[in-house]
Design a protein around this motif. Structure first.
Motif, PDB file in Angstrom:
ATOM      1  N   MET A   1       0.786  -1.073  -0.083  1.00  0.00           N
ATOM      2  CA  MET A   1      -0.107  -0.102   0.115  1.00  0.00           C
ATOM      3  C   MET A   1       0.703   1.109  -0.142  1.00  0.00           C
ATOM      4  N   GLU A   2       0.578   2.122  -0.977  1.00  0.00           N
ATOM      5  CA  GLU A   2       1.357   3.417  -1.013  1.00  0.00           C
ATOM      6  C   GLU A   2       1.279   4.139   0.315  1.00  0.00           C
ATOM      7  N   LYS A   3       2.398   4.893   0.602  1.00  0.00           N
ATOM      8  CA  LYS A   3       2.206   5.554   1.920  1.00  0.00           C
ATOM      9  C   LYS A   3       1.138   6.672   1.857  1.00  0.00           C
ATOM     10  N   GLU A   4       0.903   7.262   0.763  1.00  0.00           N
ATOM     11  CA  GLU A   4      -0.208   8.711   0.801  1.00  0.00           C
ATOM     12  C   GLU A   4      -1.505   7.954   0.840  1.00  0.00           C
ATOM     13  N   VAL A   5      -1.763   6.732   0.270  1.00  0.00           N
ATOM     14  CA  VAL A   5      -3.163   5.946   0.602  1.00  0.00           C
ATOM     15  C   VAL A   5      -3.225   5.749   2.008  1.00  0.00           C
ATOM     16  N   PHE A   6      -2.226   4.874   2.488  1.00  0.00           N
ATOM     17  CA  PHE A   6      -2.230   4.563   4.090  1.00  0.00           C
ATOM     18  C   PHE A   6      -2.455   5.794   4.942  1.00  0.00           C
ATOM     19  N   ILE A   7      -1.911   7.085   4.693  1.00  0.00           N
ATOM     20  CA  ILE A   7      -1.968   8.094   5.583  1.00  0.00           C
ATOM     21  C   ILE A   7      -3.549   8.660   5.183  1.00  0.00           C
ATOM     22  N   SER A   8      -4.261   8.513   3.996  1.00  0.00           N
ATOM     23  CA  SER A   8      -5.383   9.016   3.894  1.00  0.00           C
ATOM     24  C   SER A   8      -6.317   8.055   4.846  1.00  0.00           C
ATOM     25  N   TYR A   9      -6.173   6.721   4.891  1.00  0.00           N
ATOM     26  CA  TYR A   9      -7.031   5.740   5.568  1.00  0.00           C
ATOM     27  C   TYR A   9      -6.940   6.067   7.119  1.00  0.00           C
ATOM     28  N   VAL A  10      -5.598   6.364   7.418  1.00  0.00           N
ATOM     29  CA  VAL A  10      -5.474   6.847   8.989  1.00  0.00           C
ATOM     30  C   VAL A  10      -6.162   7.990   9.102  1.00  0.00           C
ATOM     31  N   LYS A  11      -6.336   8.989   8.544  1.00  0.00           N
ATOM     32  CA  LYS A  11      -6.906  10.246   8.645  1.00  0.00           C
ATOM     33  C   LYS A  11      -8.497  10.185   8.780  1.00  0.00           C
ATOM     34  N   THR A  12      -9.034   9.196   7.915  1.00  0.00           N
ATOM     35  CA  THR A  12     -10.206   9.043   7.716  1.00  0.00           C
ATOM     36  C   THR A  12     -11.213   7.824   8.592  1.00  0.00           C
ATOM     37  N   MET A  13     -10.321   6.980   8.985  1.00  0.00           N
ATOM     38  CA  MET A  13     -10.839   5.669   9.351  1.00  0.00           C
ATOM     39  C   MET A  13     -10.202   5.472  10.940  1.00  0.00           C
ATOM     40  N   ILE A  14      -9.039   5.904  11.303  1.00  0.00           N
ATOM     41  CA  ILE A  14      -8.659   5.806  12.781  1.00  0.00           C
ATOM     42  C   ILE A  14      -8.427   7.058  13.462  1.00  0.00           C
ATOM     43  N   MET A  15      -8.030   8.102  12.859  1.00  0.00           N
ATOM     44  CA  MET A  15      -8.054   9.277  13.759  1.00  0.00           C
ATOM     45  C   MET A  15      -9.371   9.745  14.300  1.00  0.00           C
ATOM     46  N   PRO A  16     -10.486   9.596  13.709  1.00  0.00           N
ATOM     47  CA  PRO A  16     -11.735  10.007  14.082  1.00  0.00           C
ATOM     48  C   PRO A  16     -12.096   9.128  15.335  1.00  0.00           C
ATOM     49  N   LEU A  17     -11.483   8.099  15.394  1.00  0.00           N
ATOM     50  CA  LEU A  17     -11.767   7.027  16.555  1.00  0.00           C
ATOM     51  C   LEU A  17     -11.163   7.699  17.903  1.00  0.00           C
ATOM     52  N   PHE A  18     -10.128   8.322  17.581  1.00  0.00           N
ATOM     53  CA  PHE A  18      -9.280   8.686  18.794  1.00  0.00           C
ATOM     54  C   PHE A  18      -9.288  10.247  18.879  1.00  0.00           C
ATOM     55  N   THR A  19      -9.961  10.812  19.845  1.00  0.00           N
ATOM     56  CA  THR A  19     -10.254  12.333  19.752  1.00  0.00           C
ATOM     57  C   THR A  19      -9.024  12.982  20.047  1.00  0.00           C
ATOM     58  N   GLY A  20      -8.589  14.090  19.237  1.00  0.00           N
ATOM     59  CA  GLY A  20      -7.454  14.956  19.683  1.00  0.00           C
ATOM     60  C   GLY A  20      -6.420  14.401  19.066  1.00  0.00           C
ATOM     61  N   SER A  21      -6.350  13.274  18.217  1.00  0.00           N
ATOM     62  CA  SER A  21      -4.982  12.595  17.680  1.00  0.00           C
ATOM     63  C   SER A  21      -4.501  13.084  16.286  1.00  0.00           C
ATOM     64  N   ALA A  22      -3.084  13.060  16.145  1.00  0.00           N
ATOM     65  CA  ALA A  22      -2.657  13.765  15.120  1.00  0.00           C
ATOM     66  C   ALA A  22      -1.391  13.369  14.595  1.00  0.00           C
ATOM     67  N   ILE A  23      -1.091  13.276  13.195  1.00  0.00           N
ATOM     68  CA  ILE A  23       0.052  12.551  13.045  1.00  0.00           C
ATOM     69  C   ILE A  23       1.107  13.619  13.151  1.00  0.00           C
ATOM     70  N   ILE A  24       2.144  13.175  13.921  1.00  0.00           N
ATOM     71  CA  ILE A  24       3.291  14.171  14.210  1.00  0.00           C
ATOM     72  C   ILE A  24       4.500  13.948  13.401  1.00  0.00           C
ATOM     73  N   GLY A  25       4.644  12.879  12.765  1.00  0.00           N
ATOM     74  CA  GLY A  25       5.745  12.819  12.160  1.00  0.00           C
ATOM     75  C   GLY A  25       5.998  11.174  11.462  1.00  0.00           C
ATOM     76  N   GLU A  26       7.278  10.640  11.241  1.00  0.00           N
ATOM     77  CA  GLU A  26       7.137   9.328  11.143  1.00  0.00           C
ATOM     78  C   GLU A  26       8.716   8.927  11.596  1.00  0.00           C
ATOM     79  N   GLU A  27       8.677   7.693  11.360  1.00  0.00           N
ATOM     80  CA  GLU A  27      10.102   7.092  11.937  1.00  0.00           C
ATOM     81  C   GLU A  27      10.508   6.156  11.121  1.00  0.00           C
TER      82      GLU A  27
END
Length: 452
Positions: A1-27
């Motif tokens: 899965m391309e990184k951009e696609v995964f990031i979009s899934y995280v923003k639309t499917m995971i972050m709404p489930l965890f109030t106040g969460s944000a992507i602050i970077g990567e390692e």
């Protein structure tokens, strides 16, 4: 899965489930690293597969918990399954699969023994969300008992058979009654919940009795008249499907976010404000609630009409501000020169019905000392409820003098204006909640969280 696609899934499917969460970077990451793991500083690290060479870093105000790691791991596994099928499916079906993936992951995170039954019941309730019985929308209250079993397993007492009959639509309401099934879906009986013994719960007011019954061994499932599906466990409302989207109610996280650092806010008041916001959200009335920082009261008064003030202290502060600015009109719409009156004279004025009524209703109590239902009703009055840092109620139903350039509807503009002086909640009639506060670095109002 391309990184951009995964990031979009995280923003639309995971972050709404965890109030106040944000992507602050990567390692950087290797195949030795798990797809989901707790990171330093309470963060969580995620990637689509073991072989990906990066992990996104998610952070929120409170540290992520072990059970949340399992939920995210389940969601990512389901997302990967959906993605692998994606090239073969049309867009609408793919979107439905994404929702199902989240539902499956949620059910697995709630129960090891009843996840299939829970998922099937959610699917059934989805189908009933728009149906009516004798002209009114259906309400269901369903409880899954994870430990008690119906040993007879009588076939026509299984939820799949019972849902086919119209009478079942009125057998429970999810407020003070529910129907209980075992983990396999067999009927255990009807539960009247009107006299539940007091237990601490976090949910909207109408569902308190239902939530109290849903202890560590019982899962509660409600379909309400708005077509929303609510999930209860451990006496709390933990998930809700509103407008087709699942939301997680991270109650401790939200209560923590209702505070500016160093503002000397009081947790009991923040908790009370959050409970009221939940109640208003599920009552469907809409509202705006602001909780002021300790040293910001006088600045906030600039945006409040003196007619709306409910305490003598704040009335006198506002009167001083008016007298310091002679160019302003000193009279209210009833042509009464307020600055020449004592507060008691003003309250007792025959024209001042709203202020007198609200003052008598509150009767000198702090916000967190009021009855919960009364707080909901006060917050539902058109206008803003403003609470000082110590719980003193400054206004209820106040029309705010918004700043020039404010955008959005009246409640949104009022919330953004008041957020400069503390934290402000805007609750929409559709049940969504948005919180705003001033960013100390940029000095701009920022959105702290959205739920629903």
């Amino acid at each position: 899965m391309e990184k951009e696609v995964f990031i979009s899934y995280v923003k639309t499917m995971i972050m709404p489930l965890f109030t106040g969460s944000a992507i602050i970077g990567e390692e950087e990451s290797s195949s030795r690293d798990n797809e989901v793991a707790l990171g330093t500083g309470g963060t969580i690290l995620i990637k689509p597969t073991k072989n990906d060479e990066y992990r996104l870093i998610l952070k929120r105000n409170l540290a992520f918990k072990a059970n949340e790691v399992e939920l995210i791991r389940s969601i990512i596994s389901e997302i990967q399954n959906v993605y692998n099928l994606g090239l073969l499916l049309d867009k609408n079906y793919l979107n439905r699969l994404k929702v199902t993936a989240i539902e499956k992951a949620i059910c697995e995170s709630i129960s090891d023994v009843a996840s299939d039954t829970l998922l099937n019941l959610i699917t059934l309730l989805d189908g009933y969300a728009t149906k009516t019985y004798e002209g009114r929308r259906m309400n269901f209250g369903i409880i899954i008992n994870e430990t008690q079993e119906n040993t007879s397993q009588q076939k026509n007492l299984h939820y799949e058979e019972m849902f086919k009959k119209d009478f079942f639509a009125v057998l429970s309401n999810g407020i003070n009654s529910g129907v209980e099934f075992d983990k396999n879906g067999y009927y255990l009986g009807h539960m009247s919940l009107e006299r539940m013994r007091f237990k601490s719960t976090i949910c909207s007011y109408d569902y308190v009795s239902f939530a109290r019954y849903c202890d560590a061994n019982r899962i509660g499932l409600v379909l309400n008249s708005n077509g929303e599906i609510l999930l209860f466990k451990d006496r709390n409302m933990i998930f809700a499907k509103k407008n087709g989207v699942w939301n997680s109610y991270s109650h401790d996280e939200i209560i923590a976010l209702l505070s500016s650092r160093g503002s000397q806010s009081i947790k009991e008041i923040r908790k009370t404000i959050y409970f009221t916001a939940l109640d208003v959200a599920y009552a469907g009335t809409g509202g705006c609630i602001a909780y002021l920082n300790r040293n910001s009261t006088e600045q906030a008064l600039e945006h409040i009409n003196i007619d709306d003030i409910l305490t003598e202290k704040h009335f006198e502060l506002k009167k001083e501000k008016i007298l310091e600015t002679p160019r302003k009109k000193l009279k209210n719409p009833n042509d009464i020169d307020i600055t020449k009156m004592s507060y008691q004279e003003y309250v007792e004025n025959v024209e001042n019905i709203k202020t007198s009524t609200l003052k008598a209703t509150i009767a000198g109590r702090k916000y967190h000392e009021l009855n919960r239902k009364l707080r909901e009703e006060l917050a539902s009055i058109d206008g803003a409820t403003i609470v000082d840092w110590d719980g003193t109620i400054i206004t209820c139903g106040a029309i705010i003098n918004i700043e020039a350039g404010s955008t959005g509807g009246g409640r949104l503009a009022a919330a953004k204006t008041l957020a400069k002086y503390g934290v402000a909640l805007k609750i929409s009639q559709d049940g969504s909640m948005q919180a705003f506060m001033n960013d100390k670095k940029s000095l701009q109002v920022k959105e702290v969280f959205t739920v629903g």
